[in-house]
Design an enzyme around this catalytic site. Sequence first.
Site, mmCIF file in Angstrom:
data_model
loop_
_atom_site.group_PDB
_atom_site.id
_atom_site.type_symbol
_atom_site.label_atom_id
_atom_site.label_comp_id
_atom_site.label_asym_id
_atom_site.label_seq_id
_atom_site.Cartn_x
_atom_site.Cartn_y
_atom_site.Cartn_z
ATOM 1 N N LYS A 173 9.187 5.255 6.502
ATOM 2 C CA LYS A 173 8.679 6.547 5.997
ATOM 3 C C LYS A 173 7.688 7.169 6.972
ATOM 4 O O LYS A 173 7.769 8.350 7.292
ATOM 5 C CB LYS A 173 7.988 6.348 4.640
ATOM 6 C CG LYS A 173 8.886 5.866 3.520
ATOM 7 C CD LYS A 173 8.145 5.817 2.197
ATOM 8 C CE LYS A 173 6.972 4.852 2.197
ATOM 9 N NZ LYS A 173 7.366 3.447 2.378
ATOM 10 N N ARG A 204 5.855 -5.685 11.968
ATOM 11 C CA ARG A 204 4.993 -4.541 12.271
ATOM 12 C C ARG A 204 3.738 -4.995 13.015
ATOM 13 O O ARG A 204 3.149 -6.025 12.694
ATOM 14 C CB ARG A 204 4.597 -3.809 10.974
ATOM 15 C CG ARG A 204 5.758 -3.121 10.319
ATOM 16 C CD ARG A 204 5.336 -2.177 9.217
ATOM 17 N NE ARG A 204 4.769 -2.852 8.055
ATOM 18 C CZ ARG A 204 4.655 -2.300 6.852
ATOM 19 N NH1 ARG A 204 5.060 -1.047 6.671
ATOM 20 N NH2 ARG A 204 4.138 -2.960 5.844
ATOM 21 N N ARG A 263 4.172 6.406 -6.342
ATOM 22 C CA ARG A 263 4.972 5.198 -6.553
ATOM 23 C C ARG A 263 5.279 4.954 -8.022
ATOM 24 O O ARG A 263 6.041 4.050 -8.351
ATOM 25 C CB ARG A 263 4.246 3.982 -5.970
ATOM 26 C CG ARG A 263 4.149 4.005 -4.449
ATOM 27 C CD ARG A 263 3.537 2.736 -3.922
ATOM 28 N NE ARG A 263 3.514 2.698 -2.468
ATOM 29 C CZ ARG A 263 3.040 1.672 -1.767
ATOM 30 N NH1 ARG A 263 2.547 0.616 -2.381
ATOM 31 N NH2 ARG A 263 3.055 1.715 -0.449
ATOM 32 N N ARG A 302 5.694 -7.243 -2.712
ATOM 33 C CA ARG A 302 5.570 -5.791 -2.694
ATOM 34 C C ARG A 302 6.896 -5.113 -3.028
ATOM 35 O O ARG A 302 6.942 -4.110 -3.739
ATOM 36 C CB ARG A 302 5.079 -5.300 -1.322
ATOM 37 C CG ARG A 302 3.619 -5.552 -1.051
ATOM 38 C CD ARG A 302 3.023 -4.491 -0.121
ATOM 39 N NE ARG A 302 3.790 -4.286 1.092
ATOM 40 C CZ ARG A 302 3.557 -4.910 2.246
ATOM 41 N NH1 ARG A 302 2.588 -5.802 2.342
ATOM 42 N NH2 ARG A 302 4.283 -4.653 3.311
ATOM 43 N N ARG A 314 -1.099 -6.660 10.163
ATOM 44 C CA ARG A 314 -1.751 -6.513 8.876
ATOM 45 C C ARG A 314 -1.688 -7.824 8.119
ATOM 46 O O ARG A 314 -0.650 -8.507 8.113
ATOM 47 C CB ARG A 314 -1.063 -5.413 8.064
ATOM 48 C CG ARG A 314 -1.349 -4.010 8.550
ATOM 49 C CD ARG A 314 -0.440 -2.964 7.941
ATOM 50 N NE ARG A 314 -0.233 -3.124 6.502
ATOM 51 C CZ ARG A 314 0.533 -2.301 5.773
ATOM 52 N NH1 ARG A 314 1.154 -1.303 6.360
ATOM 53 N NH2 ARG A 314 0.665 -2.487 4.473
#
Length: 286
Positions: free
Chosen positions: A74, A185, A151, A237, A226
Site C-alpha cells: 500500500k 522489510r 481497518r 496481524r 521493525r
Amino acid sequence: MLRRTARALVSCGTHARFPNATSVAIARALASAPHRRSQTTDALAQELVSVCDTALAQGKRVNWVFLGAPGVGKGTYATRISKLMQIPHISAGDLVRDEIKRGTALGAEMQAITSTGQLLPDAMILDILKQRVERGVLDGERGFLLDGFPRTVPQAQALSTFAEITAVMNLGLREEILIEKCCARRICSECGKNFNIADINYPGDPPIVMPPLNPPVGCEGKMTQRPDDTETVVKARLEVYKTHAVPVENYYREKNRLTDFEIKSGIPETMPRLLEVILGICRGMK
C-alpha cells in the site's frame, strides 16, 4: 521469451545459427521493451495529472484510500500515485510510528499494543489522523491518499465525519507472499527510506515475480527491521486484518467507492495496470 532467446544468443557466441534479420529483430525487441513500457507508464501518468487537475478545477477534492493486508505494498504504490495526483500520501502507520518515535505517553501506549500484533483503539488513530487532515485543509492541500486506515467499519464511519472519501482501492496479494514480504522489510536508520530484501518467484500461470528492493550503497549496513516484522507477529496481524477487512470492503462497496486490484508482479509491471484502473475511476468521477 525474449530473455530466453537472449541467453541463447549469448551462449551460442558469434557463431549462432540465426538469420541476420532475425537476430537484429530480437535485439531491437530486447532494447525497446522496457522503453515501450516506460512510454506507456509516462503517458498514463500524464493523463492522470490532467484528469485530477480538471476535477480540482471543478471544486472537487481527491480523497483516496488504499486498503490491503500488511505487506501488500500500500505504501509503495500510494507514494507513487499520490505524487502523480499531486496530493499528500498519509500513512496511518507512519503517523503512529512518528508518535512512538517522539516518545510521547500516547506513543508508549501505542507501542505496547502494536508489539503484540493487535490493532490500536479507534480513538488513538482517529485523533492523530483528524489533526493531520484538518491541517492539510488549512494548508490548501488538494486532497490526500490515505493508506493503512480505516481497518474497521466504525473507523470508516468516523473518518467520514471529517473527510469525504471519493474512491477506495483494495490491493490484494497471496498470503504466503505477504508473510515473506513483511518479514523482509527493512528501514534505513539514517535516511528513513523503506526497502525489501525478499526475492519473490512463485510458479503459476502467470508466475508471480517480484525482485527485491535493495538499498543503495549509501544505505547498506544501516538497515534496521521493525520489531513486529517477525513471522509470528505478521501471521497474527494478518488474522486480525482478515477478521475486519471484509466488513470494511463491503462498507465501501455498498457506497460504490471500492475497486479490487490483484497484484501479480513487481512494481514495473504493476504500475501501468494500476494507473489504467485509477484513470478509469477518475474519468467516471467527472
